[in-house]
Design an enzyme around this catalytic site. Structure first.
Site, PDB file in Angstrom:
ATOM      1  N   ASN A   7       3.805 -10.225  -1.416  1.00  6.72           N
ATOM      2  CA  ASN A   7       3.382  -9.085  -2.244  1.00  6.72           C
ATOM      3  C   ASN A   7       4.639  -8.312  -2.648  1.00  6.72           C
ATOM      4  O   ASN A   7       5.180  -7.542  -1.861  1.00  6.72           O
ATOM      5  CB  ASN A   7       2.425  -8.209  -1.421  1.00  6.72           C
ATOM      6  CG  ASN A   7       1.940  -7.003  -2.205  1.00  6.72           C
ATOM      7  OD1 ASN A   7       2.361  -6.769  -3.329  1.00  6.72           O
ATOM      8  ND2 ASN A   7       1.053  -6.234  -1.598  1.00  6.72           N
ATOM      9  N   LYS A  14       6.379  -7.433   0.790  1.00  8.79           N
ATOM     10  CA  LYS A  14       5.623  -7.606   2.041  1.00  8.79           C
ATOM     11  C   LYS A  14       5.297  -9.087   2.163  1.00  8.79           C
ATOM     12  O   LYS A  14       5.020  -9.737   1.146  1.00  8.79           O
ATOM     13  CB  LYS A  14       4.318  -6.819   1.991  1.00  8.79           C
ATOM     14  CG  LYS A  14       4.517  -5.332   2.056  1.00  8.79           C
ATOM     15  CD  LYS A  14       3.166  -4.637   2.206  1.00  8.79           C
ATOM     16  CE  LYS A  14       3.289  -3.182   1.830  1.00  8.79           C
ATOM     17  NZ  LYS A  14       2.178  -2.672   1.066  1.00  8.79           N
ATOM     18  N   ARG A  91       0.399 -11.919  -4.631  1.00 11.51           N
ATOM     19  CA  ARG A  91      -0.446 -10.872  -5.207  1.00 11.51           C
ATOM     20  C   ARG A  91       0.120 -10.579  -6.596  1.00 11.51           C
ATOM     21  O   ARG A  91       1.306 -10.274  -6.738  1.00 11.51           O
ATOM     22  CB  ARG A  91      -0.382  -9.615  -4.358  1.00 11.51           C
ATOM     23  CG  ARG A  91      -1.140  -8.488  -4.997  1.00 11.51           C
ATOM     24  CD  ARG A  91      -0.978  -7.210  -4.244  1.00 11.51           C
ATOM     25  NE  ARG A  91      -1.808  -6.196  -4.859  1.00 11.51           N
ATOM     26  CZ  ARG A  91      -1.512  -4.908  -4.835  1.00 11.51           C
ATOM     27  NH1 ARG A  91      -0.434  -4.472  -4.235  1.00 11.51           N
ATOM     28  NH2 ARG A  91      -2.316  -4.044  -5.396  1.00 11.51           N
ATOM     29  N   HIS A 180      -7.442  -3.316  -7.378  1.00 10.21           N
ATOM     30  CA  HIS A 180      -7.892  -3.416  -5.978  1.00 10.21           C
ATOM     31  C   HIS A 180      -8.971  -4.493  -5.827  1.00 10.21           C
ATOM     32  O   HIS A 180      -9.746  -4.467  -4.857  1.00 10.21           O
ATOM     33  CB  HIS A 180      -8.503  -2.096  -5.453  1.00 10.21           C
ATOM     34  CG  HIS A 180      -7.516  -1.024  -5.113  1.00 10.21           C
ATOM     35  ND1 HIS A 180      -7.847   0.306  -5.212  1.00 10.21           N
ATOM     36  CD2 HIS A 180      -6.239  -1.060  -4.674  1.00 10.21           C
ATOM     37  CE1 HIS A 180      -6.816   1.046  -4.844  1.00 10.21           C
ATOM     38  NE2 HIS A 180      -5.821   0.233  -4.533  1.00 10.21           N
ATOM     39  N   ARG A 241      -1.867  10.407  -7.864  1.00 12.88           N
ATOM     40  CA  ARG A 241      -2.433  10.178  -9.209  1.00 12.88           C
ATOM     41  C   ARG A 241      -3.639  11.085  -9.433  1.00 12.88           C
ATOM     42  O   ARG A 241      -4.457  11.275  -8.528  1.00 12.88           O
ATOM     43  CB  ARG A 241      -2.882   8.712  -9.347  1.00 12.88           C
ATOM     44  CG  ARG A 241      -1.720   7.756  -9.477  1.00 12.88           C
ATOM     45  CD  ARG A 241      -2.191   6.304  -9.449  1.00 12.88           C
ATOM     46  NE  ARG A 241      -1.627   5.602  -8.318  1.00 12.88           N
ATOM     47  CZ  ARG A 241      -2.013   4.407  -7.907  1.00 12.88           C
ATOM     48  NH1 ARG A 241      -2.966   3.752  -8.531  1.00 12.88           N
ATOM     49  NH2 ARG A 241      -1.440   3.841  -6.871  1.00 12.88           N
ATOM     50  N   GLU A 385      -6.353  -7.976   2.243  1.00 10.99           N
ATOM     51  CA  GLU A 385      -6.053  -8.657   0.983  1.00 10.99           C
ATOM     52  C   GLU A 385      -5.197  -9.902   1.218  1.00 10.99           C
ATOM     53  O   GLU A 385      -5.362 -10.913   0.537  1.00 10.99           O
ATOM     54  CB  GLU A 385      -5.311  -7.685   0.044  1.00 10.99           C
ATOM     55  CG  GLU A 385      -6.226  -6.594  -0.500  1.00 10.99           C
ATOM     56  CD  GLU A 385      -5.473  -5.358  -0.944  1.00 10.99           C
ATOM     57  OE1 GLU A 385      -5.022  -4.579  -0.084  1.00 10.99           O
ATOM     58  OE2 GLU A 385      -5.326  -5.166  -2.159  1.00 10.99           O
TER      59      GLU A 385
END
Ligand code: AMP
Length: 401
Positions: A7, A14, A91, A180, A241, A385
């Site tokens: 990722n 990661k 990802r 997501h 955000r 994930e």
């Protein structure tokens, strides 16, 4: 089959290294501060032992060299040679309208992803860097892309369109994509697995509440609406955000503050949300601590955060004609009992009632937290994930062989 899941973010990578047949995570870790002073790799062995390597990690390729190096090192590694890696799963944030599911990465796929940089200028470039690095370093190993957007491909057009001139949708692909997706897919399926029900028979609302936050309406196993839109800025209030905001307010602020689109993007993506309201932090733990000490803006931020989610739950129950299961995940959803109470309060009319004691004791583990006999099963399901990416990668590479 041994699968490396990667990722890549703008300055971090990661990774998790799986032996799926044995249900083992052989190693995991993170490379941080890529291209900055003080870059390092933090590696964790299967035993839990941690190793830290500091070095000049100038770019993503060097970062991935570090990762491959440690995985195959005699002292800290878990494989004798890189040939033991059967596949790499990445990802990838944006799959545009093209990718409705995970795919084997080919030249053609890479070209399409290059095209999508316009849609996700912050996220897709580092994702691509990871793909290029693996291609250069271990070229014969198959790579798979798993998209954050893919799960939301099932959204009907009336849910994904914005009410702007249709020509802009056709010309630039301006529509809601949702993000997501890998997390919403994982937790909705896992919740059904825990309950022993077929996902095709139930209406699920999933709330992924972390630094980024989004809700998803999953009807009979398919995403039919989600709160993030053209970018991951729309919808819920997040760490930094704003989530939903009147476009009129955006242009007004830009006029008054004399700022252009770049500064406005930074304002609404990085300086808004919980951080913007509290002026203290984007981290919910610090905000709860502030509220306990009596800070009024921390109290307000918590109320706003919970209220926005409550509204989305109501909206999605309406969109699906009901709700059977409500799932909380993400750093806040999994760990904050107070947030879950704040959201679920007054939702009894929908059949959402949580058992306060069980909820209080539930932290970071799979748990049903609704009252015995309540109409809606409310659950905490930690997201995973990386596991989804590993499973998709295995399925695609096996299918191909
Ligand atoms: P994520 O982006 O999923 O890693 O989630 C990050 C968010 O989860 C931050 O706002 C953290 O404050 C929050 N979080 C992590 N651990 C806890 C905890 N034990 N209690 C409350 N919030 C937490």
């Amino acid at each position: 089959m041994k699968i490396l899941v990667i990722n890549c973010g703008s300055s971090s990578i990661k990774y998790q290294f799986y032996s799926l047949d044995e249900s083992r995570i052989l190693a995991k870790g993170i490379v941080e501060k890529i291209g900055m002073k003080g870059s390092f790799l933090k590696h964790e062995k299967e035993s839990g032992q941690k190793v830290l390597f500091e070095g000049e990690i100038l770019d993503h390729k060097i970062g991935i060299e570090y990762i491959l190096g440690i995985l195959s090192s005699a002292k800290h590694g878990c494989i004798a040679s890189l040939d033991e890696i059967n596949a790499v799963g990445h990802r990838v944030v944006h799959g545009g309208e093209e990718f409705s599911e995970s795919v084997l990465i080919t030249e053609e796929v890479i070209q399409t992803l290059e095209k999508f940089i316009e849609l996700a200028p912050l996220h897709n470039p580092p994702n691509l860097k990871g793909i290029y690095a693996i291609k250069a370093l271990i070229p014969d190993i198959p790579q798979v892309a798993v998209f954050d957007t893919a799960f939301h491909h099932t959204m009907p057009q009336h849910a994904f369109m914005y009410a702007i001139p249709y020509a802009l949708y056709k010309k630039y692909g301006i529509r809601r994509y949702g993000f997501h997706g890998t997390s919403h897919r994982y937790v909705s399926n896992r919740a059904c697995e825990i309950l022993g029900v077929d996902p095709k028979t139930v209406k699920v609302i999933t709330c992924h509440l972390g630094n980024g936050a989004s809700a998803c309406a999953v009807k009979y196993g398919e995403s039919v609406d989600t709160s993030m839109g053209f970018t991951p800025l729309e919808g819920l209030i997040m760490g930094t955000r704003s989530g939903d905001i009147d476009m009129g307010a955006v242009s007004y602020i830009m006029d008054k503050e004399k700022i252009g689109t770049k500064s406005a993007s930074v304002l609404f993506n990085k300086h808004s949300g919980l951080l913007g309201i509290t002026g203290i932090s984007s981290d919910s733990r610090e905000i709860y601590a502030g509220a306990e000490k009596g800070d009024e803006r921390c109290k307000l931020a918590i109320k706003m955060f919970d209220y926005r989610i409550k509204k989305y739950i109501g909206a999605y129950a309406a969109a699906m004609g009901g709700v059977d299961v409500l799932v909380f995940t993400g750093g806040i959803g999994e760990n904050s009992a107070t947030t879950r109470v704040g959201i679920c309060e007054e939702l009894g009319f929908l059949g959402i009632e949580i058992d306060k004691q069980i909820n209080k004791e539930s932290r970071g583990a799979e748990q049903i937290i609704s009252k015995e006999g309540a109409k809606v099963k409310v659950m905490v399901v930690p997201t995973n994930e990386e596991l989804m990416i590993a499973i998709d990668t295995q399925n695609i590479v096996y299918d191909k062989n």
